[in-house]
Design a protein around this motif. Structure first.
Motif, mmCIF file in Angstrom:
data_model
loop_
_atom_site.group_PDB
_atom_site.id
_atom_site.type_symbol
_atom_site.label_atom_id
_atom_site.label_comp_id
_atom_site.label_asym_id
_atom_site.label_seq_id
_atom_site.Cartn_x
_atom_site.Cartn_y
_atom_site.Cartn_z
ATOM 1 N N GLU A 201 0.874 -1.177 0.147
ATOM 2 C CA GLU A 201 -0.018 0.108 0.016
ATOM 3 C C GLU A 201 0.853 1.190 0.162
ATOM 4 O O GLU A 201 2.055 1.113 0.447
ATOM 5 N N SER A 202 0.457 2.402 -0.390
ATOM 6 C CA SER A 202 1.125 3.578 -0.653
ATOM 7 C C SER A 202 1.396 4.227 0.667
ATOM 8 O O SER A 202 0.203 4.355 1.586
ATOM 9 N N LEU A 203 2.443 4.710 0.924
ATOM 10 C CA LEU A 203 2.643 5.624 2.256
ATOM 11 C C LEU A 203 3.036 6.923 1.774
ATOM 12 O O LEU A 203 3.688 7.876 2.708
ATOM 13 N N LYS A 204 2.785 7.571 0.649
ATOM 14 C CA LYS A 204 3.038 8.800 0.291
ATOM 15 C C LYS A 204 2.279 9.852 1.143
ATOM 16 O O LYS A 204 1.159 9.809 1.373
ATOM 17 N N ASN A 205 3.006 10.603 1.819
ATOM 18 C CA ASN A 205 2.397 11.697 2.797
ATOM 19 C C ASN A 205 2.093 11.124 4.037
ATOM 20 O O ASN A 205 0.992 11.436 4.643
ATOM 21 N N ARG A 206 2.367 9.895 4.340
ATOM 22 C CA ARG A 206 1.731 8.861 5.441
ATOM 23 C C ARG A 206 2.767 8.319 6.490
ATOM 24 O O ARG A 206 3.950 8.146 5.979
ATOM 25 N N VAL A 207 2.467 8.190 7.665
ATOM 26 C CA VAL A 207 3.495 7.622 8.464
ATOM 27 C C VAL A 207 2.647 6.696 9.311
ATOM 28 O O VAL A 207 1.348 6.647 9.605
ATOM 29 N N ILE A 208 3.135 5.664 9.876
ATOM 30 C CA ILE A 208 2.579 4.443 10.927
ATOM 31 C C ILE A 208 3.236 4.883 12.211
ATOM 32 O O ILE A 208 4.568 4.675 12.214
ATOM 33 N N VAL A 209 2.695 5.039 13.154
ATOM 34 C CA VAL A 209 2.991 5.328 14.500
ATOM 35 C C VAL A 209 2.404 4.648 15.593
ATOM 36 O O VAL A 209 1.267 4.099 15.474
ATOM 37 N N ALA A 210 3.203 4.059 16.687
ATOM 38 C CA ALA A 210 2.754 3.299 17.865
ATOM 39 C C ALA A 210 1.899 4.175 18.565
ATOM 40 O O ALA A 210 2.400 5.304 19.085
ATOM 41 N N SER A 211 0.826 3.522 19.028
ATOM 42 C CA SER A 211 -0.190 4.138 19.780
ATOM 43 C C SER A 211 0.281 4.006 21.256
ATOM 44 O O SER A 211 0.149 4.951 22.231
ATOM 45 N N VAL A 212 0.702 2.619 21.462
ATOM 46 C CA VAL A 212 0.915 2.406 23.076
ATOM 47 C C VAL A 212 2.426 1.363 22.932
ATOM 48 O O VAL A 212 2.987 1.381 21.671
ATOM 49 N N GLU A 213 2.790 0.875 23.675
ATOM 50 C CA GLU A 213 3.863 0.036 23.641
ATOM 51 C C GLU A 213 3.739 -1.172 22.571
ATOM 52 O O GLU A 213 2.800 -1.886 22.890
ATOM 53 N N THR A 214 4.473 -1.077 21.330
ATOM 54 C CA THR A 214 4.045 -1.985 20.485
ATOM 55 C C THR A 214 5.266 -2.834 19.843
ATOM 56 O O THR A 214 6.357 -2.434 20.021
ATOM 57 N N GLU A 215 5.011 -4.108 19.396
ATOM 58 C CA GLU A 215 5.842 -4.920 19.180
ATOM 59 C C GLU A 215 5.509 -5.526 17.812
ATOM 60 O O GLU A 215 4.277 -6.127 17.469
ATOM 61 N N CYS A 216 6.409 -5.578 16.763
ATOM 62 C CA CYS A 216 6.355 -6.125 15.430
ATOM 63 C C CYS A 216 7.014 -7.119 14.954
ATOM 64 O O CYS A 216 8.317 -7.040 15.477
ATOM 65 N N LEU A 217 6.611 -8.037 14.095
ATOM 66 C CA LEU A 217 7.658 -9.114 13.729
ATOM 67 C C LEU A 217 7.739 -8.669 12.178
ATOM 68 O O LEU A 217 6.746 -8.735 11.403
ATOM 69 N N LEU A 218 8.783 -8.543 11.577
ATOM 70 C CA LEU A 218 9.237 -8.180 10.329
ATOM 71 C C LEU A 218 9.735 -9.299 9.427
ATOM 72 O O LEU A 218 10.572 -10.213 10.006
ATOM 73 N N PHE A 219 9.251 -9.545 8.373
ATOM 74 C CA PHE A 219 9.641 -10.366 7.520
ATOM 75 C C PHE A 219 10.167 -9.881 5.777
ATOM 76 O O PHE A 219 9.160 -8.872 5.610
ATOM 77 N N PRO A 220 10.845 -9.930 5.259
ATOM 78 C CA PRO A 220 11.154 -9.441 3.862
ATOM 79 C C PRO A 220 9.891 -9.766 3.179
ATOM 80 O O PRO A 220 9.605 -10.885 2.823
ATOM 81 N N ARG A 221 9.396 -8.401 2.386
ATOM 82 C CA ARG A 221 8.471 -8.716 1.426
ATOM 83 C C ARG A 221 8.438 -9.622 0.426
ATOM 84 O O ARG A 221 7.626 -10.484 0.166
ATOM 85 N N ASN A 222 9.604 -9.659 -0.446
ATOM 86 C CA ASN A 222 9.847 -10.538 -1.375
ATOM 87 C C ASN A 222 9.947 -12.180 -1.077
ATOM 88 O O ASN A 222 9.308 -12.747 -1.751
ATOM 89 N N PHE A 223 10.285 -12.319 0.203
ATOM 90 C CA PHE A 223 10.210 -13.702 0.750
ATOM 91 C C PHE A 223 8.709 -14.255 0.886
ATOM 92 O O PHE A 223 8.251 -15.328 0.533
ATOM 93 N N LEU A 224 7.911 -13.495 1.695
ATOM 94 C CA LEU A 224 6.589 -13.612 1.631
ATOM 95 C C LEU A 224 5.871 -13.953 0.508
ATOM 96 O O LEU A 224 4.916 -14.562 0.279
ATOM 97 N N ILE A 225 6.095 -12.827 -0.437
ATOM 98 C CA ILE A 225 5.392 -12.925 -1.833
ATOM 99 C C ILE A 225 5.868 -14.402 -2.519
ATOM 100 O O ILE A 225 4.923 -15.083 -3.382
ATOM 101 N N GLU A 226 7.019 -14.545 -2.529
ATOM 102 C CA GLU A 226 7.502 -15.810 -3.113
ATOM 103 C C GLU A 226 7.048 -17.081 -2.653
ATOM 104 O O GLU A 226 6.613 -18.080 -3.379
ATOM 105 N N LYS A 227 6.723 -17.051 -1.114
ATOM 106 C CA LYS A 227 6.142 -18.285 -0.375
ATOM 107 C C LYS A 227 4.599 -18.459 -0.606
ATOM 108 O O LYS A 227 4.006 -19.443 -0.671
ATOM 109 N N ALA A 228 3.908 -17.274 -0.439
ATOM 110 C CA ALA A 228 2.719 -17.093 -0.635
ATOM 111 C C ALA A 228 1.820 -16.114 -1.157
ATOM 112 O O ALA A 228 1.206 -15.289 -0.847
ATOM 113 N N MET A 229 2.306 -16.058 -2.510
ATOM 114 C CA MET A 229 1.806 -14.922 -3.268
ATOM 115 C C MET A 229 0.430 -14.679 -3.167
ATOM 116 O O MET A 229 -0.105 -13.327 -3.013
#
Length: 472
Positions: free
Chosen positions: A375-403
């Motif tokens: 999704e587009s992030l032009k002129n947009r930011v994603i901000v933590a509202s509270v103490e937040t934890e995220c799990l990060l995966f490379p996008r290309n890897f996920l698209i390759e495994k489960a397009m």
């Protein structure tokens, strides 16, 4: 004399071998000096002094990325562990324990780190790990960046090909996979720029870190099991995902992702907490017959290259009345509709007269939601509202495994997250509503014969307390 006699007794072949060995040792020493010259030349105090030569060196030396460790710290980490004194280990314990990459480790592990960690420096385009080789060390990146790549056999082309998997920066760890599972290296790691590392040898890793790293892997697997996207993945695919996964924590009001910051090549999965998507719109206000007219400026003079600091300051000033209940499993439930705050920046950026930046809260990502799939992030930011934890995966890897799965999620996000045009339309509607309310209030107040039977005793007690209308 005895040494001279011993040399005379050597055969020509033995003399030749000794000469070759001496040259090799000399070359190794020279290479070692060159490899460490970058950090050895660092100046602890860059203030100008009476020494002219030193001043010239300070003023002309190329400025690189500031190292986390001082020259003294690096010298201690190059010293053999069994020769480090208790005082030196205490100093290293204080320094290393405060590094972000070690904060997640328990205290007993941190106490062992000064005795097992070593420092190393590599210039750009140096291969640190090579796929298929025996694992020897675990590395932690202090400064710089590395490229992780994998070589595989393409059945269609019937040849070996190499693909870039991801780029890793300061604070990331690599090399633990082969050590943890006692297998060959699964990827090749190459420096992109001059980089500094801490490393721990295999025997020390098995003794100090192996159990801790294994528990962290188990935690990643547990987090993945909560997301329905991974329920049909094989054990091998789960293991490969754990290799590439990174877990990051964010404080309230901290920017997680923007068009110029964060891990833009990764998909974020919210495992704890909550974050929201904000859009900053540059709006020009003009007046005609005393009435305001608003126009959205898509390409203002002051563009997208410098909003991060201003956005961060203004986000901290916005009200954060969010629901404390979260844990919805479905994406539809984890996205909230647009909230048009239509609130101008408290410190507006005046691009030109009557032009301000307005901040609007678009939607909220709760636990088990994911974003940055495309999704587009032009002129947009994603901000933590509270103490937040995220799990990060490379996008290309996920698209390759489960397009199909993630393309579907991407289409869903693009469909249900409001566009800039819709947000601006809501902004105009709210402005009209504010104008109508103000006009209605002025009309009522302007009536000469306003009759009312209200007095202080008719006002409810709770409102009297809130408005401080007087005592009972």
């Amino acid at each position: 004399m005895a040494h001279g006699q011993r040399r005379k007794s050597l055969s020509p072949d033995e003399k030749y071998q000794r000469a070759v060995s001496a040259r090799r040792k000399f070359r190794a020493i020279v290479k070692l000096i060159i490899a460490n010259l970058n950090w050895l030349q660092e100046l602890e105090d860059e203030k100008l002094s009476d020494n002219v030569k030193k001043n010239i060196q300070v003023l002309t030396r190329k400025k690189g990325k500031k190292s986390i460790l001082t020259l003294q710290d690096k010298t201690l980490l190059n010293k053999p562990a069994d020769l480090r004194t208790d005082e030196e280990k205490t100093h290293l314990r204080r320094i290393l324990g405060n590094l972000k990459c070690f904060r997640k480790y328990p205290s007993q592990v941190k106490d062992e780190l000064p005795s097992v960690l070593y420092f190393n420096f590599f210039g750009p385009n140096r291969t640190i790990l090579k796929q298929g080789y025996e694992p020897l060390n675990l590395y932690i990146i202090l400064t710089g960046a590395v490229l992780v790549s994998q070589t595989y056999y393409d059945k269609l082309l019937k040849e070996k090909r190499t693909k870039d998997v991801l780029v890793m920066g300061a604070g990331n760890t690599f090399g633990e996979v082969a050590l943890l599972h006692d297998i060959e290296r699964t990827a090749t790691v190459t420096t992109i720029e001059a980089s500094e590392f801490l490393y721990i040898r295999r025997d020390d890793f098995n003794r100090v870190l192996k159990d801790t790293v294994a528990s962290q892997w188990a935690e990643v697997q547990t987090d993945m099991s909560r997301f329905s996207y991974f329920k049909n993945w094989s054990d091998g695919e789960i293991m490969e995902a754990c290799i590439l996964a990174r877990k990051k924590q964010y404080h309230p009001n901290q920017i997680i992702l923007s068009s110029t910051g964060g891990q833009q090549d990764c998909v974020y999965f919210v495992t704890k907490g909550m974050c929201y998507l904000m859009e900053y719109m540059t709006i020009k206000t003009t007046y005609k017959d005393g009435l305001p007219f608003y126009r959205l400026m898509e390409d203002p003079v002051e563009g997208d290259n410098r909003p991060a600091t201003a956005v961060y300051k203004e986000i901290k000033k916005l009200s954060k009345r969010e629901e404390s209940h979260f844990g919805l499993a479905e994406i539809r439930a984890s996205l909230r509709p647009a909230i048009s705050t239509s609130r101008p920046s408290l410190r507006p950026s005046f691009v030109m007269p009557q032009v301000q930046v307005h901040f609007v809260k678009v939607c909220t990502f709760r636990k088990l939601a994911c974003f940055n799939i495309g999704e587009s992030l032009k002129n947009r930011v994603i901000v933590a509202s509270v103490e937040t934890e995220c799990l990060l995966f490379p996008r290309n890897f996920l698209i390759e495994k489960a397009m199909l799965t993630f393309r579907t999620v991407e289409n869903f996000l693009r469909r249900y997250i409001p566009t800039t045009e819709k947000i601006f339309k809501n902004f105009l509607q709210e402005k009209k509503w504010i104008q109508y309310k103000q006009g209605l209030v002025n009309q009522i107040l302007s009536q000469k014969k306003a009759v009312t039977h209200n007095n202080i005793h008719n006002v409810p007690y709770t409102i009297r307390l809130q408005e401080d209308l007087g005592e009972i």
